[in-house]
Design a protein around this motif. Structure first.
Motif, PDB file in Angstrom:
ATOM      1  N   ALA A 221     -15.148   9.729  12.781  1.00 29.49           N
ATOM      2  CA  ALA A 221     -16.577   9.527  12.491  1.00 29.49           C
ATOM      3  C   ALA A 221     -16.789  10.563  11.161  1.00 29.49           C
ATOM      4  CB  ALA A 221     -17.462  10.233  13.539  1.00 29.49           C
ATOM      5  N   VAL A 222     -16.203  11.629  10.811  1.00 29.22           N
ATOM      6  CA  VAL A 222     -16.328  12.279   9.797  1.00 29.22           C
ATOM      7  C   VAL A 222     -15.201  12.234   8.754  1.00 29.22           C
ATOM      8  CG1 VAL A 222     -18.021  13.407  11.245  1.00 29.22           C
ATOM      9  CG2 VAL A 222     -15.796  14.555  10.807  1.00 29.22           C
ATOM     10  N   GLU A 223     -13.907  12.383   9.159  1.00 30.22           N
ATOM     11  CA  GLU A 223     -12.817  12.768   8.328  1.00 30.22           C
ATOM     12  C   GLU A 223     -12.043  11.625   8.081  1.00 30.22           C
ATOM     13  OE1 GLU A 223      -8.855  13.654   7.205  1.00 30.22           O
ATOM     14  OE2 GLU A 223      -8.834  14.172   9.423  1.00 30.22           O
ATOM     15  N   ARG A 224     -12.668  10.864   7.072  1.00 33.29           N
ATOM     16  CA  ARG A 224     -12.045   9.673   6.305  1.00 33.29           C
ATOM     17  C   ARG A 224     -12.409   9.745   4.896  1.00 33.29           C
ATOM     18  NH1 ARG A 224      -9.142   9.214  10.085  1.00 33.29           N
ATOM     19  NH2 ARG A 224      -8.701   7.494  11.445  1.00 33.29           N
ATOM     20  N   THR A 225     -11.504   9.062   4.127  1.00 31.58           N
ATOM     21  CA  THR A 225     -11.663   9.227   2.700  1.00 31.58           C
ATOM     22  C   THR A 225     -13.057   8.501   2.235  1.00 31.58           C
ATOM     23  OG1 THR A 225      -9.417   9.007   2.193  1.00 31.58           O
ATOM     24  CG2 THR A 225     -10.600   8.413   0.597  1.00 31.58           C
ATOM     25  N   ARG A 226     -13.334   7.486   3.013  1.00 31.37           N
ATOM     26  CA  ARG A 226     -14.702   6.768   2.699  1.00 31.37           C
ATOM     27  C   ARG A 226     -16.053   7.870   2.871  1.00 31.37           C
ATOM     28  NH1 ARG A 226     -12.804   4.432   7.423  1.00 31.37           N
ATOM     29  NH2 ARG A 226     -14.261   4.711   9.343  1.00 31.37           N
ATOM     30  N   HIS A 227     -15.837   8.852   3.756  1.00 31.45           N
ATOM     31  CA  HIS A 227     -16.768   9.746   3.858  1.00 31.45           C
ATOM     32  C   HIS A 227     -16.972  10.808   3.095  1.00 31.45           C
ATOM     33  CE1 HIS A 227     -17.285   7.804   7.914  1.00 31.45           C
ATOM     34  NE2 HIS A 227     -15.901   8.287   8.506  1.00 31.45           N
ATOM     35  N   ILE A 228     -16.057  11.026   1.932  1.00 27.95           N
ATOM     36  CA  ILE A 228     -16.061  12.066   1.107  1.00 27.95           C
ATOM     37  C   ILE A 228     -17.247  12.220   0.141  1.00 27.95           C
ATOM     38  CG2 ILE A 228     -14.920  12.973  -1.007  1.00 27.95           C
ATOM     39  CD1 ILE A 228     -12.154  12.244   0.233  1.00 27.95           C
ATOM     40  N   PRO A 229     -18.116  10.972  -0.211  1.00 23.25           N
ATOM     41  CA  PRO A 229     -19.217  11.137  -1.273  1.00 23.25           C
ATOM     42  C   PRO A 229     -20.212  11.729  -0.061  1.00 23.25           C
ATOM     43  CG  PRO A 229     -18.330   8.797  -1.461  1.00 23.25           C
ATOM     44  CD  PRO A 229     -17.348   9.682  -0.120  1.00 23.25           C
TER      45      PRO A 229
END
Length: 310
Positions: A85-93
């Motif tokens: 839910a929170v720790e993925r490269t796509r979530h960085i922005p």
């Protein structure tokens, strides 16, 4: 409050080597890639850096007792749910732009904070090292309560990294049955850009970040360790670097939870740059990676044109 030095960067950039050398310093407890602790160790019971199975390692048993009253009380499925839910490269922005953290981010960060605090307590160390590398995790950890987070951003020439990702490497934990992930040069170039750029975003959010180049660190590891110790607020003397002798380091067994096969190395480790890619990496692939990663290569001080020696 646990003092944590997070080693970040894209895989095959030298973070394991940096961690192993830092782990020899007094007052330091190196934990390996804690991001993989939940699956590979708690659930799969893979081997600790000391050689024992996770369940048989006294150090990790004591950490689990201290942090969670036993590893059996950790809901691994919940940790994985939070990770997705929170720790993925796509979530960085989203993580980088947020002025407050969601409940899921704080909950996920709390699992790591408890491990860090317990490891510091059990080992008696003043500084804990997590070499998880993942840029998204570093962004999550800035919201961890009771964690004094400092980040070392380890970069290596993208072409050397890309060449390394094409190699076939067995995972020692699986007794040779499984192999480590491989990426095409194009794929690794894109990931190199994304992961390294993310650490620049982290620095803009007030997290102390120190960038080091793998090649420079290996050229003078003594100076590199003194610099990193200063950044982490760890006082050192020349006597504390006795394990460095000429072109090698003498390593003790550690308790790395997961990571590069180098974590199992005990005894003499030769310190030399792996520049085989300059000759062995096909010219077309080397140029592709150089073109894709050109802006960041320049920013980090790497030459764009590489001419192999004859």
């Amino acid at each position: 409050m646990a003092q944590v030095l997070f080693l970040g960067g894209f895989g095959r950039s030298g973070t394991t080597l940096v961690e192993r050398l830092l782990g020899e310093l007094p007052g330091v407890c190196a934990l390996g890639e804690v991001v993989h602790l939940w699956q590979r160790d708690i659930r799969d019971d893979e081997r600790c850096g000391c050689g024992d199975r996770f369940s048989g390692c006294d150090f990790w048993r004591r950490v689990g007792d201290q942090a969670f009253d036993g590893w059996a009380n950790v809901d691994v499925a919940r940790v994985h749910q939070l990770r997705d839910a929170v720790e993925r490269t796509r979530h960085i922005p989203r993580l980088a732009s947020a002025s407050t953290a969601s409940g899921e981010v704080r909950e996920y960060a709390s699992y790591y904070a408890r491990v860090y605090a317990a490891a510091a307590e059990v080992s008696g160390a003043r500084l804990v090292i997590d070499s998880s590398k993942h840029s998204a995790l570093a962004h999550v950890l800035r919201w961890a309560d009771d964690v004094d987070l400092r980040v070392v951003h380890v970069v290596r020439d993208a072409r050397g990294v890309a060449y390394s990702w094409t190699k076939t490497v067995s995972r020692p934990e699986s007794d040779g049955a499984d192999q480590m992930t491989r990426y095409s040069p194009g794929r690794s170039a894109l990931l190199w850009n994304a992961h390294n750029a993310a650490f620049g975003l982290l620095a803009r959010r007030g997290v102390p970040v120190r960038r080091i180049r793998y090649e420079e660190f290996l050229a003078d590891p003594r100076a590199g360790l003194l610099e990193l110790a200063g950044f982490a607020g760890l006082p050192l003397s020349d006597a504390d670097l006795h394990f460095l002798r000429g072109g090698h380091a003498d390593l003790r067994a550690g308790h790395s939870a997961a990571g590069n096969p180098m974590r199992f190395t005990v005894g003499r480790l030769t310190l030399r740059r792996d520049d085989a890619w300059v000759r062995a990496f096909p010219r077309s692939q080397r140029r592709l990676v150089g073109a894709v990663c050109g802006p960041l290569l320049r920013a980090y001080g790497y030459p764009i044109s590489i001419v192999p020696e004859v």
